[in-house]
Design a protein around this motif. Structure first.
Motif, PDB file in Angstrom:
ATOM      1  N   SER A  78     -30.672  25.067 -81.972  1.00  0.00           N
ATOM      2  CA  SER A  78     -29.364  25.215 -81.349  1.00  0.00           C
ATOM      3  C   SER A  78     -29.167  23.986 -80.462  1.00  0.00           C
ATOM      4  CB  SER A  78     -29.292  26.500 -80.526  1.00  0.00           C
ATOM      5  OG  SER A  78     -30.284  26.498 -79.515  1.00  0.00           O
ATOM      6  N   TRP A  79     -27.985  23.914 -79.852  1.00  0.00           N
ATOM      7  CA  TRP A  79     -27.679  22.755 -79.009  1.00  0.00           C
ATOM      8  C   TRP A  79     -27.260  23.217 -77.625  1.00  0.00           C
ATOM      9  CZ3 TRP A  79     -28.575  17.798 -80.528  1.00  0.00           C
ATOM     10  CH2 TRP A  79     -28.822  17.602 -81.881  1.00  0.00           C
ATOM     11  N   ALA A  80     -27.538  22.419 -76.636  1.00  0.00           N
ATOM     12  CA  ALA A  80     -27.188  22.729 -75.245  1.00  0.00           C
ATOM     13  C   ALA A  80     -26.502  21.527 -74.604  1.00  0.00           C
ATOM     14  CB  ALA A  80     -28.442  23.089 -74.456  1.00  0.00           C
ATOM     15  N   ALA A  81     -25.473  21.806 -73.830  1.00  0.00           N
ATOM     16  CA  ALA A  81     -24.776  20.737 -73.119  1.00  0.00           C
ATOM     17  C   ALA A  81     -25.600  20.228 -71.946  1.00  0.00           C
ATOM     18  CB  ALA A  81     -23.415  21.230 -72.639  1.00  0.00           C
ATOM     19  N   THR A 141     -40.354  27.670 -76.913  1.00  0.00           N
ATOM     20  CA  THR A 141     -39.040  27.052 -77.011  1.00  0.00           C
ATOM     21  C   THR A 141     -39.071  25.735 -76.261  1.00  0.00           C
ATOM     22  OG1 THR A 141     -38.003  29.230 -77.041  1.00  0.00           O
ATOM     23  CG2 THR A 141     -36.565  27.355 -76.647  1.00  0.00           C
ATOM     24  N   ILE A 142     -38.564  24.689 -76.895  1.00  0.00           N
ATOM     25  CA  ILE A 142     -38.518  23.369 -76.278  1.00  0.00           C
ATOM     26  C   ILE A 142     -37.111  22.804 -76.414  1.00  0.00           C
ATOM     27  CG2 ILE A 142     -40.959  22.831 -76.588  1.00  0.00           C
ATOM     28  CD1 ILE A 142     -40.213  21.281 -79.124  1.00  0.00           C
ATOM     29  N   ALA A 143     -36.788  21.846 -75.575  1.00  0.00           N
ATOM     30  CA  ALA A 143     -35.474  21.199 -75.625  1.00  0.00           C
ATOM     31  C   ALA A 143     -35.610  19.757 -75.179  1.00  0.00           C
ATOM     32  CB  ALA A 143     -34.482  21.949 -74.737  1.00  0.00           C
ATOM     33  N   GLY A 144     -34.686  18.938 -75.623  1.00  0.00           N
ATOM     34  CA  GLY A 144     -34.697  17.536 -75.231  1.00  0.00           C
ATOM     35  C   GLY A 144     -33.832  16.710 -76.149  1.00  0.00           C
ATOM     36  N   PRO A 145     -33.939  15.373 -76.070  1.00  0.00           N
ATOM     37  CA  PRO A 145     -33.205  14.513 -77.008  1.00  0.00           C
ATOM     38  C   PRO A 145     -33.596  14.870 -78.437  1.00  0.00           C
ATOM     39  CG  PRO A 145     -34.250  13.230 -75.261  1.00  0.00           C
ATOM     40  CD  PRO A 145     -34.798  14.607 -75.152  1.00  0.00           C
ATOM     41  N   MET A 149     -19.679  17.614 -75.010  1.00  0.00           N
ATOM     42  CA  MET A 149     -20.425  17.676 -76.275  1.00  0.00           C
ATOM     43  C   MET A 149     -21.889  17.985 -75.984  1.00  0.00           C
ATOM     44  SD  MET A 149     -20.894  14.707 -79.148  1.00  0.00           S
ATOM     45  CE  MET A 149     -21.937  14.978 -80.577  1.00  0.00           C
ATOM     46  N   SER A 150     -22.465  18.919 -76.768  1.00  0.00           N
ATOM     47  CA  SER A 150     -23.868  19.274 -76.570  1.00  0.00           C
ATOM     48  C   SER A 150     -24.754  18.102 -76.950  1.00  0.00           C
ATOM     49  CB  SER A 150     -24.221  20.498 -77.426  1.00  0.00           C
ATOM     50  OG  SER A 150     -23.465  21.618 -77.031  1.00  0.00           O
ATOM     51  N   LYS A 151     -25.722  17.803 -76.091  1.00  0.00           N
ATOM     52  CA  LYS A 151     -26.551  16.633 -76.355  1.00  0.00           C
ATOM     53  C   LYS A 151     -28.042  16.928 -76.382  1.00  0.00           C
ATOM     54  CE  LYS A 151     -26.567  15.219 -71.465  1.00  0.00           C
ATOM     55  NZ  LYS A 151     -26.323  14.095 -70.541  1.00  0.00           N
ATOM     56  N   TYR A 152     -28.440  18.152 -76.074  1.00  0.00           N
ATOM     57  CA  TYR A 152     -29.855  18.502 -76.099  1.00  0.00           C
ATOM     58  C   TYR A 152     -30.140  19.446 -77.269  1.00  0.00           C
ATOM     59  CZ  TYR A 152     -30.034  16.529 -71.411  1.00  0.00           C
ATOM     60  OH  TYR A 152     -29.953  15.688 -70.343  1.00  0.00           O
ATOM     61  N   LEU A 153     -31.131  19.094 -78.054  1.00  0.00           N
ATOM     62  CA  LEU A 153     -31.554  19.950 -79.147  1.00  0.00           C
ATOM     63  C   LEU A 153     -32.551  20.974 -78.619  1.00  0.00           C
ATOM     64  CD1 LEU A 153     -31.596  20.621 -82.184  1.00  0.00           C
ATOM     65  CD2 LEU A 153     -33.439  18.942 -82.433  1.00  0.00           C
ATOM     66  N   VAL A 154     -32.338  22.228 -78.954  1.00  0.00           N
ATOM     67  CA  VAL A 154     -33.227  23.321 -78.552  1.00  0.00           C
ATOM     68  C   VAL A 154     -33.911  23.852 -79.812  1.00  0.00           C
ATOM     69  CG1 VAL A 154     -33.421  25.548 -77.385  1.00  0.00           C
ATOM     70  CG2 VAL A 154     -31.645  23.916 -76.684  1.00  0.00           C
ATOM     71  N   ALA A 155     -35.223  23.957 -79.775  1.00  0.00           N
ATOM     72  CA  ALA A 155     -35.969  24.467 -80.926  1.00  0.00           C
ATOM     73  C   ALA A 155     -36.850  25.627 -80.492  1.00  0.00           C
ATOM     74  CB  ALA A 155     -36.819  23.374 -81.550  1.00  0.00           C
ATOM     75  N   ALA A 156     -36.663  26.767 -81.132  1.00  0.00           N
ATOM     76  CA  ALA A 156     -37.503  27.951 -80.904  1.00  0.00           C
ATOM     77  C   ALA A 156     -38.440  28.072 -82.094  1.00  0.00           C
ATOM     78  CB  ALA A 156     -36.642  29.200 -80.767  1.00  0.00           C
ATOM     79  N   LEU A 157     -39.718  28.280 -81.818  1.00  0.00           N
ATOM     80  CA  LEU A 157     -40.699  28.253 -82.893  1.00  0.00           C
ATOM     81  C   LEU A 157     -41.821  29.249 -82.629  1.00  0.00           C
ATOM     82  CD1 LEU A 157     -43.468  26.429 -81.830  1.00  0.00           C
ATOM     83  CD2 LEU A 157     -41.576  24.827 -81.573  1.00  0.00           C
ATOM     84  N   TYR A 158     -42.453  29.681 -83.695  1.00  0.00           N
ATOM     85  CA  TYR A 158     -43.705  30.427 -83.577  1.00  0.00           C
ATOM     86  C   TYR A 158     -44.408  30.415 -84.917  1.00  0.00           C
ATOM     87  CZ  TYR A 158     -42.043  34.622 -86.084  1.00  0.00           C
ATOM     88  OH  TYR A 158     -41.592  35.494 -87.034  1.00  0.00           O
ATOM     89  N   LYS A 159     -45.713  30.552 -84.874  1.00  0.00           N
ATOM     90  CA  LYS A 159     -46.496  30.701 -86.096  1.00  0.00           C
ATOM     91  C   LYS A 159     -47.825  31.368 -85.774  1.00  0.00           C
ATOM     92  CE  LYS A 159     -48.516  28.430 -90.106  1.00  0.00           C
ATOM     93  NZ  LYS A 159     -47.892  29.436 -91.020  1.00  0.00           N
ATOM     94  N   PHE A 160     -48.115  32.420 -86.510  1.00  0.00           N
ATOM     95  CA  PHE A 160     -49.431  33.038 -86.418  1.00  0.00           C
ATOM     96  C   PHE A 160     -50.383  32.272 -87.341  1.00  0.00           C
ATOM     97  CE2 PHE A 160     -46.909  36.758 -85.044  1.00  0.00           C
ATOM     98  CZ  PHE A 160     -47.620  37.087 -83.895  1.00  0.00           C
ATOM     99  N   VAL A 161     -51.385  31.662 -86.744  1.00  0.00           N
ATOM    100  CA  VAL A 161     -52.369  30.888 -87.497  1.00  0.00           C
ATOM    101  C   VAL A 161     -53.619  30.776 -86.636  1.00  0.00           C
ATOM    102  CG1 VAL A 161     -51.440  28.704 -86.610  1.00  0.00           C
ATOM    103  CG2 VAL A 161     -52.800  28.702 -88.707  1.00  0.00           C
ATOM    104  N   ARG A 162     -54.788  30.776 -87.244  1.00  0.00           N
ATOM    105  CA  ARG A 162     -56.022  30.695 -86.465  1.00  0.00           C
ATOM    106  C   ARG A 162     -56.177  29.305 -85.864  1.00  0.00           C
ATOM    107  NH1 ARG A 162     -56.610  35.203 -84.765  1.00  0.00           N
ATOM    108  NH2 ARG A 162     -58.612  34.531 -83.947  1.00  0.00           N
ATOM    109  N   LEU A 163     -56.215  29.258 -84.540  1.00  0.00           N
ATOM    110  CA  LEU A 163     -56.408  28.008 -83.793  1.00  0.00           C
ATOM    111  C   LEU A 163     -57.584  28.202 -82.833  1.00  0.00           C
ATOM    112  CD1 LEU A 163     -52.684  27.143 -82.850  1.00  0.00           C
ATOM    113  CD2 LEU A 163     -54.017  26.191 -84.736  1.00  0.00           C
ATOM    114  N   GLU A 164     -58.764  28.170 -83.359  1.00  0.00           N
ATOM    115  CA  GLU A 164     -59.949  28.406 -82.532  1.00  0.00           C
ATOM    116  C   GLU A 164     -60.115  27.341 -81.453  1.00  0.00           C
ATOM    117  OE1 GLU A 164     -61.324  31.120 -82.695  1.00  0.00           O
ATOM    118  OE2 GLU A 164     -60.831  31.901 -84.681  1.00  0.00           O
TER     119      GLU A 164
END
Length: 320
Positions: A77-80, A48-52, A1-16
């Motif tokens: 997504s999920w990873a085993a 992209t990050i992954a973990g519990p 059973m996959s137990k690690y949550l994987v999250a891919a993200l991006y956002k264009f925003v001004r971060l001076e």
């Protein structure tokens, strides 16, 4: 059973103040068992990050607690197995490298088109449809009739636009342009660039090819072939099912079933594209690496530098 949550993200925003965000963000991720790579730049965040599950959701909430990123979106997504060895937060000039200063995707990106509306747009003969991915990605699949710029990297795209805007080019005299990429990040920047070049109507596919393949029934699809993804599946088809391509570990490009029958294909060492691009010493290093990978697999272990096979979903944010 996959137990690690994987999250891919991006956002264009001004971060001076992006440099000041690095250390606290790294500490926050590590304290929650989260690994992966996040890129910070003045133009935004990408990674992209992954973990519990609890840890990944805490990091996402931490990012959104910054009012500038309150509407940050991500794909899950999920990873085993844990797909990353460590957590890295890197400071960059750009979160996706185009090499053109003062592009503002957060305010200048083109018009989003939902997957269910995409077919009608690309079927219009007055619309130029452009695939903004790199040539090796386009080579295994694209939308029917789309223009392939034949770029080796995204930083070559502005020069292609300049050349094709000249008399006789595919963009010359055209005002309506539809663009697409794997997950959306390159499209936001490329459509913003086209608008700075005077193009009036610029569109891009919401959620990228991956969202289209997930949402669109294959019988109604304009997609042809497979979609390259930046994980161990290598390619996907409709429904985001794993495709038929493998990956050459020497040049990191997709290899077809036919490629793997070639005399120039040696697993982990060479393929028909790169067999003549590496000297014997380097091929020996590749062969030794592949030997160690085989030994590790035989022990049921994982060799450093080779991710687990077919565990994580694509990371359209960071790699796209």
């Amino acid at each position: 059973m996959s137990k690690y949550l994987v999250a891919a993200l991006y956002k264009f925003v001004r971060l001076e103040d992006y440099a000041a965000l690095r250390a606290p963000l790294l500490e926050y991720c590590e304290a929650r068992g989260v690994r992966g790579t996040l890129l910070l730049a003045a133009e935004g965040v990408n990674g992209t990050i992954a973990g519990p599950q609890a840890g990944v959701r805490a990091v996402l909430a931490h990012l959104r607690a910054d009012p500038r990123m309150a509407d940050l979106s991500h794909k899950e997504s999920w990873a085993a197995e844990m797909p990353f060895y460590r957590m890295k937060v890197k400071l960059k000039r750009e979160i996706v490298t185009m090499g053109v200063p003062d592009i503002e995707p957060e305010s200048m990106a083109g018009t989003y088109v939902e997957p269910q509306d995409w077919n009608r747009l690309v079927d219009d003969p007055q619309v130029v449809v452009v695939d903004v991915r790199n040539d090796y990605e386009v080579s295994i699949g694209s939308f029917a009739g789309a223009v392939n710029p034949h770029t080796a990297s995204f930083s070559e795209f502005p020069d292609w636009v300049r050349r094709q805007s000249q008399p006789g080019g595919v963009l010359s005299g055209k005002s309506r342009v539809a663009m697409f990429c794997t997950g959306g990040i390159r499209c936001e920047k490329s459509t913003a660039y086209l608008r700075t070049q005077g193009f009036d109507e610029v569109y891009h596919l919401q959620g990228g090819i991956l969202q289209y393949l997930e949402d669109m029934p294959s019988e109604d699809s304009r997609w042809r072939g497979e979609c390259f993804v930046f994980d161990e599946r290598v390619s996907v088809v409709h429904g985001l099912a794993q495709g038929s391509y493998g990956l050459c570990r020497a040049c990191r490009q997709p290899v077809s079933e036919q490629d793997r029958l070639s005399e120039f294909y040696v697993e982990g060492v060479s393929c028909p594209r790169c067999h003549d691009k590496h000297d014997d010493a380097r091929k020996e290093r590749f062969a030794e690496r592949q030997k160690q990978v085989g030994l590790a697999r035989g022990r049921g272990a994982r060799h450093v530098g080779v991710p687990p096979a077919h565990t994580a979903s694509p990371a359209p944010g960071r790699q796209d």
